[in-house]
Design a protein around this motif. Structure first.
Motif, PDB file in Angstrom:
ATOM      1  N   ARG A   1       6.321   0.664   1.593  1.00  0.00           N
ATOM      2  CA  ARG A   1       6.707   1.675   0.438  1.00  0.00           C
ATOM      3  C   ARG A   1       7.325   2.922   1.445  1.00  0.00           C
ATOM      4  O   ARG A   1       8.212   3.316   0.540  1.00  0.00           O
TER       5      ARG A   1
ATOM      6  N   HIS B   1       0.679  -1.258  -0.040  1.00  0.00           N
ATOM      7  CA  HIS B   1      -0.066   0.044   0.007  1.00  0.00           C
ATOM      8  C   HIS B   1       0.744   1.367   0.024  1.00  0.00           C
ATOM      9  O   HIS B   1       1.881   1.249   0.602  1.00  0.00           O
ATOM     10  N   PRO B   2       0.478   2.415  -0.738  1.00  0.00           N
ATOM     11  CA  PRO B   2       1.524   3.485  -0.942  1.00  0.00           C
ATOM     12  C   PRO B   2       1.485   4.212   0.144  1.00  0.00           C
ATOM     13  O   PRO B   2       2.751   4.727   0.614  1.00  0.00           O
TER      14      PRO B   2
ATOM     15  N   ARG C   1      -3.154  -4.546  -7.836  1.00  0.00           N
ATOM     16  CA  ARG C   1      -3.337  -3.099  -7.618  1.00  0.00           C
ATOM     17  C   ARG C   1      -2.154  -2.294  -7.774  1.00  0.00           C
ATOM     18  O   ARG C   1      -2.027  -1.075  -8.378  1.00  0.00           O
ATOM     19  N   TYR C   2      -0.863  -2.811  -7.091  1.00  0.00           N
ATOM     20  CA  TYR C   2       0.144  -1.808  -6.984  1.00  0.00           C
ATOM     21  C   TYR C   2       1.538  -2.400  -7.725  1.00  0.00           C
ATOM     22  O   TYR C   2       2.370  -1.602  -7.811  1.00  0.00           O
TER      23      TYR C   2
END
Length: 377
Positions: free
Chosen positions: A158, A152-153, A317-318
Motif C-alpha cells: 500500500r 495492510h494499509p 478485510r482490504y
C-alpha cells in the motif's frame, strides 16, 4: 507492455526480457545485452536440453548421493554459520535444506518461519519443532502470518515500496527478515526449487485455468500472446527462477543475501536423471526424513499447510474498498485491462466474509498491479 500486463493479471507469468514498464527489461539467465549507438539489443541464449531419467546401478543409493551433492553445493557458498538462517516452514523442501545445513554446521544456524493460522498452524509448529531438533539448529524466529497481512494499509504494498513482481506476502517476509537481521543474520537459505526438482512429467492438476471475470477486453486479447518473446528452456526451471525473483529484492533490501541451493544446476541435473519413482510424490525427500528418524506426522502431515487462509483474510478485510476505488478510477480500467463492473461484483462477494473472499483470492493480483501503477504517478 500490454502483453506483460495481461500475463500478470491472468496469473500466467513468463520468464523473459519483458516488463510492464516501457524501456525497462529483465536480463535473464544466459542473455546477452549489447549497447551501441543504435540502442539496446537483448539476445537469448540457446535452449538447454533436459536430462532424461536413467536406470540406477544395482548398488546405487540415490538418497545418500543426493545428500552428498547437496552438502557440496552448500559448501560452495561462503557462509559464517552463526550469521545464517534457514527458512524452515515445515515442508519437504525446507526440511531437506535444513538437514544438510545442520549436518554441516551443527548448533549454529538459526531457523525462521512464517507461522500459519488455525489447525494447520498448530501442526506446522509441532512439525517444525521436531525438524529443528533433527537439523540441530541453534534457535528459532517466527512471525505470525495474520499479523502482517497482504494489502495492510501500513504495509509495503500500500505504501508503494515494492514492485508488482515481488512476493505477494512481502509484508510478512519483511517482518521475518527484520526479526532475523536483528539477530545478526546476513544470509537466508531457502527451499525454493524443491517442487521443480521432484517434478515428474505430466504430474499436476489437469483442470483448466479459471477464467478471471474481471479481465477486460485488452487483457483478454493480449493474453493470447503470453508465450511470445519468452526465454528458451533454461537449466533451472523457469518457475523456480520466477519464484526467486519474487523474494530476492526484499531480501537484498533488508541486507540479507538469498541462497537457494535446490536451484543449483548440479542439483537440477542430478534429480532429472533419477528414475521417476524417486521424484514422484517427493519420494526421495520423504525417504531421507525417515532415515533421519522423523515420525510419520513430519514425513506425511495430515493437514495441508498453505497461505490460502492468510490471503483470503487479507482480501476480505482490504479488497472491497480498494476494488471500489479501482472501479471508479484506475488506469487499468481506462485502458481496458480490467472490467470495472466485474470488480464491483467481486468487492461485494469479498465483503461477505473470508469464505467468499477465498473464492476470489486471485483478485489480489490486479489490486497489487493497480497500486504499483499508482505509486509511479
Amino acid at each position: 507492455m500490454g502483453r506483460e500486463v495481461a500475463r500478470i493479471l491472468s496469473g500466467h507469468s513468463r520468464y523473459g526480457h519483458d516488463t510492464m514498464f516501457a524501456g525497462v527489461h529483465l536480463l535473464t539467465v544466459g542473455s546477452v545485452a549489447d549497447f551501441s549507438a543504435s540502442g539496446l539489443e537483448l539476445r537469448y541464449p540457446a535452449a538447454v536440453g533436459r536430462d532424461q531419467p536413467r536406470e540406477l546401478a544395482e548398488d546405487a543409493d540415490p538418497v545418500a548421493a543426493f545428500e552428498e551433492l547437496l552438502a557440496w553445493v552448500l559448501e560452495q557458498r561462503p557462509m559464517r554459520a552463526d550469521r545464517v538462517a534457514v527458512q524452515l516452514s515445515g515442508g519437504q523442501d525446507s526440511a531437506t535444506v535444513g538437514l544438510s545445513l545442520g549436518a554441516l554446521y551443527p548448533d549454529a544456524v538459526t531457523a525462521c518461519a512464517m507461522e500459519l493460522p488455525s489447525a494447520a498452524g498448530v501442526q506446522q509448529m509441532e512439525r517444525r519443532a521436531l525438524l529443528a531438533g533433527a537439523c540441530r539448529l541453534a534457535g528459532d524466529c517466527t512471525v505470525s502470518a495474520l499479523e502482517y497481512l497482504p494489502l495492510h494499509p501500513a504495509g509495503a504494498r500500500r505504501g508503494g515500496r515494492c514492485s508488482v513482481y515481488e512476493e505477494p506476502y512481502t509484508e510478512l517476509l519483511e517482518a521475518s527478515l527484520a526479526a532475523v537481521v536483528a539477530r545478526g543474520v546476513v544470509a537466508v537459505v531457502t527451499g525454493f526449487g524443491g517442487d521443480e526438482l521432484m517434478a515428474v512429467a505430466g504430474q499436476g492438476s489437469s483442470r483448466p485455468a479459471r477464467v478471471r471475470a474481471w479481465l477486460g477486453p485488452a487483457a483478454r486479447e493480449a493474453e493470447a500472446e503470453r508465450d511470445a518473446g519468452i526465454a528458451p528452456a533454461t537449466a533451472v526451471p523457469e518457475t523456480a527462477l520466477l519464484a526467486l525473483r519474487t523474494v530476492s529484492a526484499p531480501m537484498l533490501r533488508a541486507g540479507v543475501w538469498p541462497v537457494a541451493p535446490l536451484t543449483d544446476p548440479h542439483m537440477v541435473r542430478f534429480t532429472r536423471q533419477l528414475p521417476e519413482v524417486w521424484r514422484a510424490d517427493k519420494a526421495l525427500m520423504r525417504e531421507r526424513l525417515i532415515r533421519h528418524g522423523l515420525p510419520s506426522r513430519v514425513v506425511r502431515p495430515v493437514l495441508r499447510e498453505t497461505f490460502a487462509e492468510v490471503m483470503a483474510t487479507a482480501v476480505h478485510r482490504y479488497a472491497p474498498a480498494l476494488l471500489r476505488d479501482m472501479a471508479a478510477d484506475s488506469p487499468l480500467v481506462d485502458a481496458g485491462f480490467l472490467d470495472g463492473r466485474a470488480l464491483l461484483a467481486v468487492a461485494e462477494d469479498c465483503e461477505r466474509g473470508v469464505r467468499g473472499a477465498a473464492e476470489h483470492s486471485a483478485v489480489y493480483t490486479p489490486i497489487a498491479l493497480d497500486l504499483a501503477v499508482r505509486s509511479l504517478t
